[in-house]
Design an enzyme around this catalytic site. Sequence first.
Site, PDB file in Angstrom:
ATOM      1  N   ASP A   3      46.054  30.530  27.598  1.00 26.81           N
ATOM      2  CA  ASP A   3      44.693  30.570  28.115  1.00 26.81           C
ATOM      3  C   ASP A   3      44.052  31.934  27.912  1.00 26.81           C
ATOM      4  O   ASP A   3      44.670  32.853  27.381  1.00 26.81           O
ATOM      5  CB  ASP A   3      44.647  30.128  29.584  1.00 26.81           C
ATOM      6  CG  ASP A   3      45.428  31.052  30.513  1.00 26.81           C
ATOM      7  OD1 ASP A   3      45.400  32.282  30.297  1.00 26.81           O
ATOM      8  OD2 ASP A   3      46.049  30.550  31.472  1.00 26.81           O
ATOM      9  N   ILE A  59      49.950  30.334  41.287  1.00 22.22           N
ATOM     10  CA  ILE A  59      48.959  31.008  42.131  1.00 22.22           C
ATOM     11  C   ILE A  59      47.607  30.945  41.424  1.00 22.22           C
ATOM     12  O   ILE A  59      47.316  31.713  40.511  1.00 22.22           O
ATOM     13  CB  ILE A  59      49.360  32.464  42.437  1.00 22.22           C
ATOM     14  CG1 ILE A  59      50.702  32.489  43.180  1.00 22.22           C
ATOM     15  CG2 ILE A  59      48.278  33.156  43.279  1.00 22.22           C
ATOM     16  CD1 ILE A  59      51.168  33.856  43.583  1.00 22.22           C
ATOM     17  N   LYS A  95      39.956  28.818  29.398  1.00 24.66           N
ATOM     18  CA  LYS A  95      38.829  28.358  30.207  1.00 24.66           C
ATOM     19  C   LYS A  95      38.089  29.567  30.773  1.00 24.66           C
ATOM     20  O   LYS A  95      38.694  30.517  31.213  1.00 24.66           O
ATOM     21  CB  LYS A  95      39.295  27.483  31.371  1.00 24.66           C
ATOM     22  CG  LYS A  95      39.985  26.189  30.960  1.00 24.66           C
ATOM     23  CD  LYS A  95      40.418  25.426  32.197  1.00 24.66           C
ATOM     24  CE  LYS A  95      41.036  24.089  31.829  1.00 24.66           C
ATOM     25  NZ  LYS A  95      42.298  24.248  31.090  1.00 24.66           N
ATOM     26  N   PRO A 128      49.579  39.791  34.489  1.00 19.70           N
ATOM     27  CA  PRO A 128      48.149  40.098  34.411  1.00 19.70           C
ATOM     28  C   PRO A 128      47.676  40.756  33.121  1.00 19.70           C
ATOM     29  O   PRO A 128      46.474  40.977  32.959  1.00 19.70           O
ATOM     30  CB  PRO A 128      47.935  41.030  35.603  1.00 19.70           C
ATOM     31  CG  PRO A 128      49.261  41.669  35.822  1.00 19.70           C
ATOM     32  CD  PRO A 128      50.294  40.659  35.438  1.00 19.70           C
ATOM     33  N   THR A 137      51.960  38.003  39.563  1.00 17.95           N
ATOM     34  CA  THR A 137      50.608  37.556  39.837  1.00 17.95           C
ATOM     35  C   THR A 137      49.627  38.737  39.796  1.00 17.95           C
ATOM     36  O   THR A 137      50.017  39.887  40.028  1.00 17.95           O
ATOM     37  CB  THR A 137      50.529  36.827  41.190  1.00 17.95           C
ATOM     38  OG1 THR A 137      49.232  36.225  41.326  1.00 17.95           O
ATOM     39  CG2 THR A 137      50.763  37.772  42.351  1.00 17.95           C
ATOM     40  N   MET A 172      39.224  35.990  40.678  1.00 18.91           N
ATOM     41  CA  MET A 172      37.907  35.632  40.140  1.00 18.91           C
ATOM     42  C   MET A 172      36.825  36.132  41.094  1.00 18.91           C
ATOM     43  O   MET A 172      35.872  35.432  41.442  1.00 18.91           O
ATOM     44  CB  MET A 172      37.806  34.121  39.918  1.00 18.91           C
ATOM     45  CG  MET A 172      38.769  33.618  38.851  1.00 18.91           C
ATOM     46  SD  MET A 172      38.887  31.828  38.749  1.00 18.91           S
ATOM     47  CE  MET A 172      40.018  31.475  40.105  1.00 18.91           C
TER      48      MET A 172
END
Length: 247
Positions: free
Chosen positions: A35, A93, A57, A12, A118, A170
């Site tokens: 990314d 994930i 993105k 993270p 994750t 998100m």
Amino acid sequence: MVGKVYLIGAGPGDPELLTLKAHRLLTTAEVVLYDRLVGQEIIDLIPETAEKMYVGKAKSMHSLPQDELNALIAAKAKENKIVVRLKGGDPFIFGRGGEELEELIQESVPFEVVPGVTAAAGCAAYAGIPLTHRDYAQSVRFLTGHLKDGTTDLPWEELVHPAQTLVIYMGLTGLEETSASLIKFGMSPTMPVAVVEKGTTKNQRVFTSTIGSVYELAVKNEVKSPALLIIGEVVSLQEKLEWYGKY
């Protein structure tokens, strides 16, 4: 000749959360595609000799469509290079890693997956929130606030369940709708909620509230993505555990 692709989870944000294998492969890569969720300190580990390609993105703002990105990864490997596809968190994930591997299989490109920490595990730990706890939650459920069609149409009835922690990736996407829907299907408006912004990084911010007030709190504090939403009674432990964790 064909090289090889390593699909690596960068965790993270904190570079010290990289696995030893991820660090070794990243620092010997010839091509790295990364990314927007990969922390700058991790990007700084990429060798100067490697070709660095930003393919990040943001919601509704794709620098490269997914199908073109899949093809690009395969094409770089076909140049007989060691390619690292670096993703924030864990690639399997909510990372679309499976889609990228399908392309590699179709193109007969060898690959290996290196899992990462994750966001749910990393951000919760750094915020002082245990995702499970014998007195509060015996299960945890990972969800994404942004579905493929752009909606937040989640199985609300299944989510309103006692002794369960919800983690929404998100989480700022459709936050107002998420809050209203959970309450509509029976969740108490006073259910504790935490919003973790830029979790595990030096810029981490943690806000705690209730499901009935979390949207207003996020707006008031101008919370920005990436942000993780943690919903459940375990959030009530955050203040105590985070404070003691600093000493």
